[in-house]
Write an enzyme that holds these catalytic residues in place. Sequence first.
Site, PDB file in Angstrom:
ATOM      1  CE  LYS A  22      32.058 -42.400  20.633  1.00  0.00           C
ATOM      2  NZ  LYS A  22      32.896 -41.957  19.510  1.00  0.00           N
ATOM      3  CG  ASN A  23      31.039 -38.163  19.720  1.00  0.00           C
ATOM      4  OD1 ASN A  23      31.796 -39.132  19.844  1.00  0.00           O
ATOM      5  ND2 ASN A  23      30.065 -38.130  18.825  1.00  0.00           N
ATOM      6  NE  ARG A 102      36.435 -38.810  10.519  1.00  0.00           N
ATOM      7  CZ  ARG A 102      36.997 -38.471   9.376  1.00  0.00           C
ATOM      8  NH1 ARG A 102      37.703 -39.332   8.713  1.00  0.00           N
ATOM      9  NH2 ARG A 102      36.840 -37.252   8.896  1.00  0.00           N
ATOM     10  CB  CYS A 126      32.554 -46.079  12.389  1.00  0.00           C
ATOM     11  SG  CYS A 126      32.074 -46.519  14.048  1.00  0.00           S
ATOM     12  NE  ARG A 131      33.444 -40.800   9.736  1.00  0.00           N
ATOM     13  CZ  ARG A 131      33.274 -41.180  11.006  1.00  0.00           C
ATOM     14  NH1 ARG A 131      33.446 -42.429  11.341  1.00  0.00           N
ATOM     15  NH2 ARG A 131      32.962 -40.305  11.923  1.00  0.00           N
ATOM     16  CB  VAL A 172      28.333 -28.661   9.065  1.00  0.00           C
ATOM     17  CG1 VAL A 172      28.499 -28.805  10.570  1.00  0.00           C
ATOM     18  CG2 VAL A 172      27.588 -27.381   8.737  1.00  0.00           C
ATOM     19  CB  SER A 173      33.590 -31.145   9.180  1.00  0.00           C
ATOM     20  OG  SER A 173      34.490 -31.965   9.911  1.00  0.00           O
ATOM     21  CB  VAL A 174      31.725 -32.863  14.375  1.00  0.00           C
ATOM     22  CG1 VAL A 174      32.149 -32.982  15.833  1.00  0.00           C
ATOM     23  CG2 VAL A 174      30.220 -32.701  14.260  1.00  0.00           C
ATOM     24  CG  ASP A 316      26.615 -40.148  15.946  1.00  0.00           C
ATOM     25  OD1 ASP A 316      26.944 -40.618  14.850  1.00  0.00           O
ATOM     26  OD2 ASP A 316      27.395 -39.491  16.663  1.00  0.00           O
ATOM     27  CB  ILE A 338      25.745 -36.885   8.126  1.00  0.00           C
ATOM     28  CG1 ILE A 338      24.612 -36.020   8.693  1.00  0.00           C
ATOM     29  CG2 ILE A 338      27.113 -36.438   8.644  1.00  0.00           C
ATOM     30  CD1 ILE A 338      24.776 -34.533   8.541  1.00  0.00           C
ATOM     31  NE  ARG A 408      35.188 -47.267  18.193  1.00  0.00           N
ATOM     32  CZ  ARG A 408      34.817 -46.594  17.116  1.00  0.00           C
ATOM     33  NH1 ARG A 408      34.304 -47.210  16.102  1.00  0.00           N
ATOM     34  NH2 ARG A 408      34.975 -45.287  17.055  1.00  0.00           N
TER      35      ARG A 408
HETATM   36  C1  UD1 Z   1      31.711 -36.666  14.460  1.00  0.00           C
HETATM   37  C2  UD1 Z   1      31.290 -37.623  15.541  1.00  0.00           C
HETATM   38  C3  UD1 Z   1      30.410 -38.736  14.975  1.00  0.00           C
HETATM   39  C4  UD1 Z   1      29.233 -38.128  14.202  1.00  0.00           C
HETATM   40  C5  UD1 Z   1      29.713 -37.089  13.191  1.00  0.00           C
HETATM   41  C6  UD1 Z   1      28.557 -36.327  12.534  1.00  0.00           C
HETATM   42  C7  UD1 Z   1      33.009 -37.599  17.226  1.00  0.00           C
HETATM   43  C8  UD1 Z   1      34.137 -38.316  17.895  1.00  0.00           C
HETATM   44  N1  UD1 Z   1      32.455 -38.204  16.169  1.00  0.00           N
HETATM   45  O1  UD1 Z   1      32.476 -37.411  13.519  1.00  0.00           O
HETATM   46  O2  UD1 Z   1      29.936 -39.529  16.049  1.00  0.00           O
HETATM   47  O3  UD1 Z   1      28.558 -39.147  13.504  1.00  0.00           O
HETATM   48  O4  UD1 Z   1      30.558 -36.112  13.845  1.00  0.00           O
HETATM   49  O5  UD1 Z   1      27.755 -35.745  13.495  1.00  0.00           O
HETATM   50  O6  UD1 Z   1      32.621 -36.530  17.648  1.00  0.00           O
HETATM   51  N2  UD1 Z   1      33.948 -34.603   5.835  1.00  0.00           N
HETATM   52  C9  UD1 Z   1      34.663 -34.270   4.708  1.00  0.00           C
HETATM   53  N3  UD1 Z   1      35.936 -33.768   4.870  1.00  0.00           N
HETATM   54  C10 UD1 Z   1      36.491 -33.584   6.096  1.00  0.00           C
HETATM   55  C11 UD1 Z   1      35.735 -33.914   7.236  1.00  0.00           C
HETATM   56  C12 UD1 Z   1      34.466 -34.424   7.081  1.00  0.00           C
HETATM   57  O7  UD1 Z   1      34.196 -34.418   3.584  1.00  0.00           O
HETATM   58  O8  UD1 Z   1      37.639 -33.120   6.163  1.00  0.00           O
HETATM   59  C13 UD1 Z   1      32.584 -35.157   5.689  1.00  0.00           C
HETATM   60  C14 UD1 Z   1      32.455 -36.567   6.240  1.00  0.00           C
HETATM   61  O9  UD1 Z   1      32.860 -37.530   5.304  1.00  0.00           O
HETATM   62  C15 UD1 Z   1      30.982 -36.640   6.542  1.00  0.00           C
HETATM   63  C16 UD1 Z   1      30.637 -35.199   6.966  1.00  0.00           C
HETATM   64  O10 UD1 Z   1      31.706 -34.398   6.486  1.00  0.00           O
HETATM   65  O11 UD1 Z   1      30.272 -36.949   5.372  1.00  0.00           O
HETATM   66  C17 UD1 Z   1      30.518 -34.998   8.474  1.00  0.00           C
HETATM   67  O12 UD1 Z   1      31.660 -35.520   9.110  1.00  0.00           O
HETATM   68  P1  UD1 Z   1      32.229 -34.917  10.474  1.00  0.00           P
HETATM   69  O13 UD1 Z   1      31.224 -33.965  11.028  1.00  0.00           O
HETATM   70  O14 UD1 Z   1      33.601 -34.428  10.246  1.00  0.00           O
HETATM   71  O15 UD1 Z   1      32.269 -36.223  11.371  1.00  0.00           O
HETATM   72  P2  UD1 Z   1      33.358 -36.642  12.433  1.00  0.00           P
HETATM   73  O16 UD1 Z   1      33.947 -35.443  13.058  1.00  0.00           O
HETATM   74  O17 UD1 Z   1      34.254 -37.652  11.837  1.00  0.00           O
END
Ligand code: UD1
Length: 430
Positions: A22-23, A102, A126, A131, A172-174, A316, A338, A408
């Site tokens: 999915k991701n 999201r 979620c 986030r 790190v942010s995915v 996850d 995380i 989902r």
């Molecule tokens: C993605 C995944 C989700 C997984 C997560 C962490 C998808 C569709 N979703 O979510 O399943 O649980 O990675 O592996 O791929 N953050 C900030 N500012 C930002 C962005 C993020 O502070 O602008 C923080 C978030 O609040 C969180 C952390 O960074 O605490 C990681 O979030 P992120 O890696 O961005 O998660 P998602 O991309 O939303």
Amino acid sequence: MDRIKITGGARLQGSIPISGAKNAALPLMIASLLTDDRLTLKNVPNLADVNLLARILRNHGVDLAVDGKRAGGTAHLGETFHLTARDISDTTAPYELVSRMRASFWVLGPLVARMGQAKVSLPGGCAIGTRPVDLHLQGLKKLGAEIEIDAGYVIARAPKGLTGGHVIFPMVSVGATHNVLLAATLAKGETVIENAAREPEIGDVANCLVKMGAEIDGIGTSTLRVQGKSRLEGAVHAVLPDRIETGTFAFAVAATGGDVVLQGTRRDLLSTALETLALTGASVTDTEDGLRIVRNGAGLAPVSVETQPFPGFPTDLQAQLMALMARAEGSSVIRETIFENRFMHVQELARLGADIKLHGDTATIHGVKALRGAPVMATDLRASVSLVIAGLMAEGETTINRVYHLDRGFERLEEKLSRCGAQIERLSAG
Ligand code: UD1
């Protein structure tokens, strides 16, 4: 609303086909916005989140045709999507759609890169912590986008196009990595992304972008170097296997003392989680077409982990491990680093008899001799599947309410588990 009923105690035996991730499917679909050519994606899972993103992309003017599975085809090869964003008719992603998932926020980068403007609602998804999207916006600003926030919408403008920039993410942010990487492929000049997420789904998207004509160095590392192009082309790409679905079923097999081959998946996608599983006493071996998970008779050893970005233990899979540890012979400690509010499954697991103490970001799980079935509530995607694992281990009947969370992210979950002997069924609301 549908519910899922599980009668616990059955040992899982047989094979389970693993779906496309999915991701990865979500950002790959979004990549179609970068070109006026056709992007063909194979092995797309049939999930509520995928269908919702399809609606969002159609709203932007993307043409989407879907081929189903061919008769006699391999069970784990999902649908084929043909996406063509010849004319982007609308650069707004509305609240009604984005607030439900999201990842749909990730259309922002590609839209502003190709069209010079985009208006995207601040996201939902979620309910696991605040986030924010500050990192996405910081990254796009470095590529020259002007960003304004107005009435719940992010408005990004780059009338003369984006220009390459040096993005150093403070954490790190995915999602922010996806957003900036997608945008950088159409920016003028070089973009360097440091402290990029290294999740396999980022590599999958980057590999697809390369097939589309993008120039990206450092795929699979935390420094991505992108030479922007004036246009990208169409491509054909197969979505990689879902490592979270793999881990979830692997934990479910261990939970029931079963023996199952997970077909079409790979160990390198989740080495840390599988090493953790092996420490509980289950065995993980590579087979010709996947991974075999076995736990015979012996009790579950407790293991302690903290969640980390890839290649660490994935957040996850945190809830699923906690369900397993509820029956371990001893105490384990799980620290969630995380997301700040990702323990909503704890009180539901407690309803089944789990003994879990929470202190801030840390859960201490004292293994119990038996769990007992009860009605429980799904609260988010991964939490809800941890209740399925707990229900499979519990004595008697467990009913899980609000299973739309499961739909989902898990394709045909009841069918895959019941084929391996689980007593699980969906009770339809209507
Ligand atoms: C993605 C995944 C989700 C997984 C997560 C962490 C998808 C569709 N979703 O979510 O399943 O649980 O990675 O592996 O791929 N953050 C900030 N500012 C930002 C962005 C993020 O502070 O602008 C923080 C978030 O609040 C969180 C952390 O960074 O605490 C990681 O979030 P992120 O890696 O961005 O998660 P998602 O991309 O939303």
